[in-house]
Design a protein around this motif. Structure first.
Motif, PDB file in Angstrom:
ATOM      1  N   ALA A 232       0.828  -1.204   0.000  1.00 28.88           N
ATOM      2  CA  ALA A 232       0.000   0.000   0.000  1.00 28.88           C
ATOM      3  C   ALA A 232       0.864   1.256   0.000  1.00 28.88           C
ATOM      4  O   ALA A 232       0.520   2.263  -0.634  1.00 28.88           O
ATOM      5  CB  ALA A 232      -0.924  -0.010   1.218  1.00 28.88           C
ATOM      6  N   SER A 233       1.987   1.224   0.702  1.00 26.22           N
ATOM      7  CA  SER A 233       2.862   2.410   0.774  1.00 26.22           C
ATOM      8  C   SER A 233       3.469   2.728  -0.597  1.00 26.22           C
ATOM      9  O   SER A 233       3.570   3.905  -0.978  1.00 26.22           O
ATOM     10  CB  SER A 233       3.975   2.191   1.808  1.00 26.22           C
ATOM     11  N   GLU A 234       3.871   1.690  -1.327  1.00 27.17           N
ATOM     12  CA  GLU A 234       4.420   1.889  -2.673  1.00 27.17           C
ATOM     13  C   GLU A 234       3.340   2.437  -3.625  1.00 27.17           C
ATOM     14  O   GLU A 234       3.611   3.317  -4.445  1.00 27.17           O
ATOM     15  CB  GLU A 234       4.978   0.579  -3.220  1.00 27.17           C
ATOM     16  N   TYR A 235       2.136   1.917  -3.484  1.00 26.70           N
ATOM     17  CA  TYR A 235       1.006   2.403  -4.294  1.00 26.70           C
ATOM     18  C   TYR A 235       0.783   3.894  -4.040  1.00 26.70           C
ATOM     19  O   TYR A 235       0.605   4.670  -4.989  1.00 26.70           O
ATOM     20  CB  TYR A 235      -0.245   1.599  -3.962  1.00 26.70           C
ATOM     21  N   LYS A 236       0.769   4.306  -2.764  1.00 29.86           N
ATOM     22  CA  LYS A 236       0.494   5.709  -2.429  1.00 29.86           C
ATOM     23  C   LYS A 236       1.582   6.638  -2.965  1.00 29.86           C
ATOM     24  O   LYS A 236       1.298   7.745  -3.429  1.00 29.86           O
ATOM     25  CB  LYS A 236       0.365   5.856  -0.914  1.00 29.86           C
ATOM     26  N   LYS A 237       2.830   6.206  -2.915  1.00 27.74           N
ATOM     27  CA  LYS A 237       3.930   7.011  -3.475  1.00 27.74           C
ATOM     28  C   LYS A 237       3.725   7.227  -4.966  1.00 27.74           C
ATOM     29  O   LYS A 237       3.864   8.347  -5.475  1.00 27.74           O
ATOM     30  CB  LYS A 237       5.270   6.294  -3.244  1.00 27.74           C
ATOM     31  N   ALA A 238       3.415   6.153  -5.675  1.00 21.37           N
ATOM     32  CA  ALA A 238       3.222   6.247  -7.124  1.00 21.37           C
ATOM     33  C   ALA A 238       2.037   7.145  -7.453  1.00 21.37           C
ATOM     34  O   ALA A 238       2.128   8.005  -8.340  1.00 21.37           O
ATOM     35  CB  ALA A 238       3.009   4.858  -7.708  1.00 21.37           C
ATOM     36  N   ALA A 240       0.740   9.587  -5.769  1.00 20.08           N
ATOM     37  CA  ALA A 240       1.083  10.993  -5.513  1.00 20.08           C
ATOM     38  C   ALA A 240       1.985  11.551  -6.616  1.00 20.08           C
ATOM     39  O   ALA A 240       1.813  12.701  -7.049  1.00 20.08           O
ATOM     40  CB  ALA A 240       1.766  11.109  -4.152  1.00 20.08           C
ATOM     41  N   ARG A 241       2.916  10.766  -7.086  1.00 18.55           N
ATOM     42  CA  ARG A 241       3.844  11.225  -8.133  1.00 18.55           C
ATOM     43  C   ARG A 241       3.108  11.457  -9.460  1.00 18.55           C
ATOM     44  O   ARG A 241       3.360  12.441 -10.155  1.00 18.55           O
ATOM     45  CB  ARG A 241       4.964  10.191  -8.328  1.00 18.55           C
ATOM     46  N   PHE A 242       2.217  10.548  -9.820  1.00 16.33           N
ATOM     47  CA  PHE A 242       1.471  10.708 -11.065  1.00 16.33           C
ATOM     48  C   PHE A 242       0.567  11.939 -11.020  1.00 16.33           C
ATOM     49  O   PHE A 242       0.435  12.664 -12.003  1.00 16.33           O
ATOM     50  CB  PHE A 242       0.643   9.451 -11.371  1.00 16.33           C
ATOM     51  N   VAL A 243      -0.055  12.176  -9.866  1.00 19.22           N
ATOM     52  CA  VAL A 243      -0.909  13.358  -9.711  1.00 19.22           C
ATOM     53  C   VAL A 243      -0.080  14.631  -9.812  1.00 19.22           C
ATOM     54  O   VAL A 243      -0.454  15.593 -10.497  1.00 19.22           O
ATOM     55  CB  VAL A 243      -1.669  13.311  -8.361  1.00 19.22           C
ATOM     56  N   LYS A 244       1.073  14.646  -9.186  1.00 20.70           N
ATOM     57  CA  LYS A 244       1.954  15.819  -9.197  1.00 20.70           C
ATOM     58  C   LYS A 244       2.486  16.103 -10.595  1.00 20.70           C
ATOM     59  O   LYS A 244       2.617  17.262 -11.012  1.00 20.70           O
ATOM     60  CB  LYS A 244       3.119  15.594  -8.237  1.00 20.70           C
ATOM     61  N   ALA A 245       2.778  15.054 -11.381  1.00 20.08           N
ATOM     62  CA  ALA A 245       3.345  15.232 -12.725  1.00 20.08           C
ATOM     63  C   ALA A 245       2.362  15.900 -13.676  1.00 20.08           C
ATOM     64  O   ALA A 245       2.768  16.569 -14.629  1.00 20.08           O
ATOM     65  CB  ALA A 245       3.780  13.881 -13.286  1.00 20.08           C
ATOM     66  N   LYS A 246       1.054  15.719 -13.479  1.00 19.47           N
ATOM     67  CA  LYS A 246      -0.028  16.361 -14.240  1.00 19.47           C
ATOM     68  C   LYS A 246      -0.136  15.912 -15.709  1.00 19.47           C
ATOM     69  O   LYS A 246      -1.117  16.208 -16.368  1.00 19.47           O
ATOM     70  CB  LYS A 246       0.095  17.885 -14.184  1.00 19.47           C
ATOM     71  N   ILE A 260      -2.986   0.838 -10.136  1.00 23.04           N
ATOM     72  CA  ILE A 260      -3.312   2.080 -10.836  1.00 23.04           C
ATOM     73  C   ILE A 260      -3.406   1.768 -12.323  1.00 23.04           C
ATOM     74  O   ILE A 260      -2.542   1.077 -12.872  1.00 23.04           O
ATOM     75  CB  ILE A 260      -2.224   3.163 -10.616  1.00 23.04           C
ATOM     76  N   ILE A 261      -4.447   2.286 -12.962  1.00 24.73           N
ATOM     77  CA  ILE A 261      -4.568   2.192 -14.416  1.00 24.73           C
ATOM     78  C   ILE A 261      -4.408   3.601 -14.949  1.00 24.73           C
ATOM     79  O   ILE A 261      -5.186   4.501 -14.623  1.00 24.73           O
ATOM     80  CB  ILE A 261      -5.912   1.583 -14.833  1.00 24.73           C
ATOM     81  N   ILE A 262      -3.380   3.775 -15.754  1.00 23.00           N
ATOM     82  CA  ILE A 262      -2.947   5.124 -16.120  1.00 23.00           C
ATOM     83  C   ILE A 262      -2.744   5.260 -17.627  1.00 23.00           C
ATOM     84  O   ILE A 262      -2.302   4.325 -18.293  1.00 23.00           O
ATOM     85  CB  ILE A 262      -1.640   5.476 -15.350  1.00 23.00           C
ATOM     86  N   LYS A 263      -3.095   6.427 -18.150  1.00 23.42           N
ATOM     87  CA  LYS A 263      -2.995   6.697 -19.574  1.00 23.42           C
ATOM     88  C   LYS A 263      -2.062   7.878 -19.797  1.00 23.42           C
ATOM     89  O   LYS A 263      -2.118   8.873 -19.077  1.00 23.42           O
ATOM     90  CB  LYS A 263      -4.379   6.993 -20.158  1.00 23.42           C
ATOM     91  N   PHE A 264      -1.226   7.774 -20.853  1.00 15.95           N
ATOM     92  CA  PHE A 264      -0.304   8.867 -21.165  1.00 15.95           C
ATOM     93  C   PHE A 264       0.142   8.745 -22.615  1.00 15.95           C
ATOM     94  O   PHE A 264      -0.048   7.720 -23.268  1.00 15.95           O
ATOM     95  CB  PHE A 264       0.917   8.849 -20.228  1.00 15.95           C
ATOM     96  N   GLU A 271       9.362   9.500 -18.557  1.00 20.77           N
ATOM     97  CA  GLU A 271       8.949  10.007 -17.243  1.00 20.77           C
ATOM     98  C   GLU A 271       8.177   8.938 -16.473  1.00 20.77           C
ATOM     99  O   GLU A 271       8.296   8.821 -15.252  1.00 20.77           O
ATOM    100  CB  GLU A 271       8.089  11.260 -17.425  1.00 20.77           C
ATOM    101  N   PHE A 272       7.379   8.165 -17.202  1.00 18.71           N
ATOM    102  CA  PHE A 272       6.625   7.073 -16.586  1.00 18.71           C
ATOM    103  C   PHE A 272       7.576   6.060 -15.942  1.00 18.71           C
ATOM    104  O   PHE A 272       7.385   5.652 -14.787  1.00 18.71           O
ATOM    105  CB  PHE A 272       5.767   6.403 -17.657  1.00 18.71           C
ATOM    106  N   THR A 273       8.613   5.676 -16.675  1.00 20.83           N
ATOM    107  CA  THR A 273       9.571   4.699 -16.129  1.00 20.83           C
ATOM    108  C   THR A 273      10.380   5.286 -14.973  1.00 20.83           C
ATOM    109  O   THR A 273      10.720   4.579 -14.024  1.00 20.83           O
ATOM    110  CB  THR A 273      10.523   4.193 -17.229  1.00 20.83           C
ATOM    111  N   GLU A 274      10.679   6.595 -15.041  1.00 21.08           N
ATOM    112  CA  GLU A 274      11.405   7.255 -13.955  1.00 21.08           C
ATOM    113  C   GLU A 274      10.595   7.259 -12.668  1.00 21.08           C
ATOM    114  O   GLU A 274      11.134   7.040 -11.570  1.00 21.08           O
ATOM    115  CB  GLU A 274      11.760   8.690 -14.348  1.00 21.08           C
ATOM    116  N   ILE A 275       9.298   7.520 -12.790  1.00 20.26           N
ATOM    117  CA  ILE A 275       8.431   7.526 -11.606  1.00 20.26           C
ATOM    118  C   ILE A 275       8.424   6.157 -10.930  1.00 20.26           C
ATOM    119  O   ILE A 275       8.396   6.047  -9.700  1.00 20.26           O
ATOM    120  CB  ILE A 275       6.993   7.950 -12.008  1.00 20.26           C
ATOM    121  N   LEU A 276       8.486   5.116 -11.719  1.00 16.34           N
ATOM    122  CA  LEU A 276       8.430   3.760 -11.175  1.00 16.34           C
ATOM    123  C   LEU A 276       9.788   3.179 -10.813  1.00 16.34           C
ATOM    124  O   LEU A 276       9.860   2.127 -10.170  1.00 16.34           O
ATOM    125  CB  LEU A 276       7.761   2.826 -12.203  1.00 16.34           C
TER     126      LEU A 276
END
Length: 320
Positions: A232-238, A240-246, A260-264, A271-276
């Motif tokens: 859960a902690s790893e999920y919350k970090k990710a 927050a980062r995706f929301v901040k990146a906009k 998380i299911i995410i579109k970009f 940037e996606f790989t850097e966040i992870l």
């Protein structure tokens, strides 16, 4: 690569909303080109014009540089055709029909016809009139392919075939493509088009509303990924980062599953790989767009993708 079939701004108006309207497309040498649309969309009307069975109100059609309306016999002499509705003369047996068509096509032998009969698990000894729909379809395939034509026009060619025979038919089509044949394949079956075609047009109410290569459909620049994290902690970090990146659109967040299911866009891949990169990821799954999804986009009223449809079409058997 030369154009074998050329349709330029062709209109055939039946004055009841049916027909084809300002239709333009071309099929290149050695290409398998798909026409996709429901019954009544204009696929068969298009094919009838290519074969010279009907004359257009406007526009121009050429097959190997020849007008099929003016020179139908020349065009059809080097062409294999499977009609959408099969109706054979009442021959005593399938073999009789095959032999008669071999004479018509000036074939020296029917060795390849015999090979096709075997591959399709087809018994041509029975009377044509009493054959089932599937057997008549196999007979139509044999007749269309047996003289190894360089151009094939196939209208709903696997109608009535069981799944195993559909796979065998796909193999035959791809073998002809490898040998240099040019093939136009009309269908309303997504998988049939997807397996063998290089390009596809979607036809709606007699008009071409989309033309695209199958490779481009599969490699959409808009990427969608499902990522599951180890905790859960790893999920919350990710999250927050995706929301901040906009730059990322979170389509769905399943906190109870750490998913998380995410579109970009393609441009955000790094940037996606850097966040992870420093997070503990359990698995990553990419949703690959299908022809069915593309078709539904153009045939839906709002022309929008539904995530529910995306899951239904692309995640069958997956834990969403």
């Amino acid at each position: 690569m030369g154009k074998i079939i050329e349709i330029n701004h062709v209109t055939k108006d039946y004055h009841n909303g049916k027909g084809i309207f300002d239709l333009s497309l071309d099929v290149k040498k050695g290409e398998i080109y798909g026409l996709l649309g429901p019954n009544g969309a204009g696929k068969t009307t298009t094919i009838r014009h290519i074969l010279g069975f009907q004359r257009s109100d406007k526009g121009e059609i050429k097959v190997n540089g020849i007008d099929p309306w003016k020179y139908s016999e020349i065009v059809n002499s080097g062409l294999g055709y499977i009609p959408g509705e099969i109706s054979f003369p009442n021959f005593k047996s399938g073999w009789d029909l095959i032999k008669q068509m071999a004479k018509f096509k000036s074939m020296e032998n029917i060795d390849f016809a015999k090979e096709l009969v075997k591959r399709l698990n087809f018994d041509p000894k029975g009377k044509v009139k009493t054959m089932s729909k599937g057997m008549k379809q196999k007979l139509a395939i044999v007749v269309a392919f047996m003289n190894k034509p360089n151009v094939l026009i196939l209208d709903e060619p696997t109608s009535g075939l069981d799944p195993l025979m559909q796979l065998e038919f796909d193999k035959i089509v791809l073998e002809f493509k490898q040998a240099g044949a040019t093939i136009l394949l009309s269908s309303h079956i997504f998988s049939e088009i997807e397996k063998v075609c290089d390009r596809v047009s979607i036809i709606k109410e007699g008009k071409k509303i989309m033309e695209q290569s199958l490779a481009d459909i599969r490699h959409d620049p808009e990427k969608t990924f499902k990522v599951e994290f180890s905790s859960a902690s790893e999920y919350k970090k990710a999250h927050a980062r995706f929301v901040k990146a906009k730059k990322f659109h979170i389509q769905n967040a399943h906190e109870h599953k750490n998913q998380i299911i995410i579109k970009f866009h393609d441009e955000q891949t790094n940037e996606f790989t850097e966040i992870l990169s420093d997070l503990k990821v359990k698995y990553i799954y990419q949703y690959i767009k299908t022809l069915e999804e593309t078709f539904m986009k153009y045939y839906s009223n709002n022309h929008e993708y539904s995530f529910k449809e995306l899951k239904t079409n692309l995640l069958k058997g997956k834990n969403a």
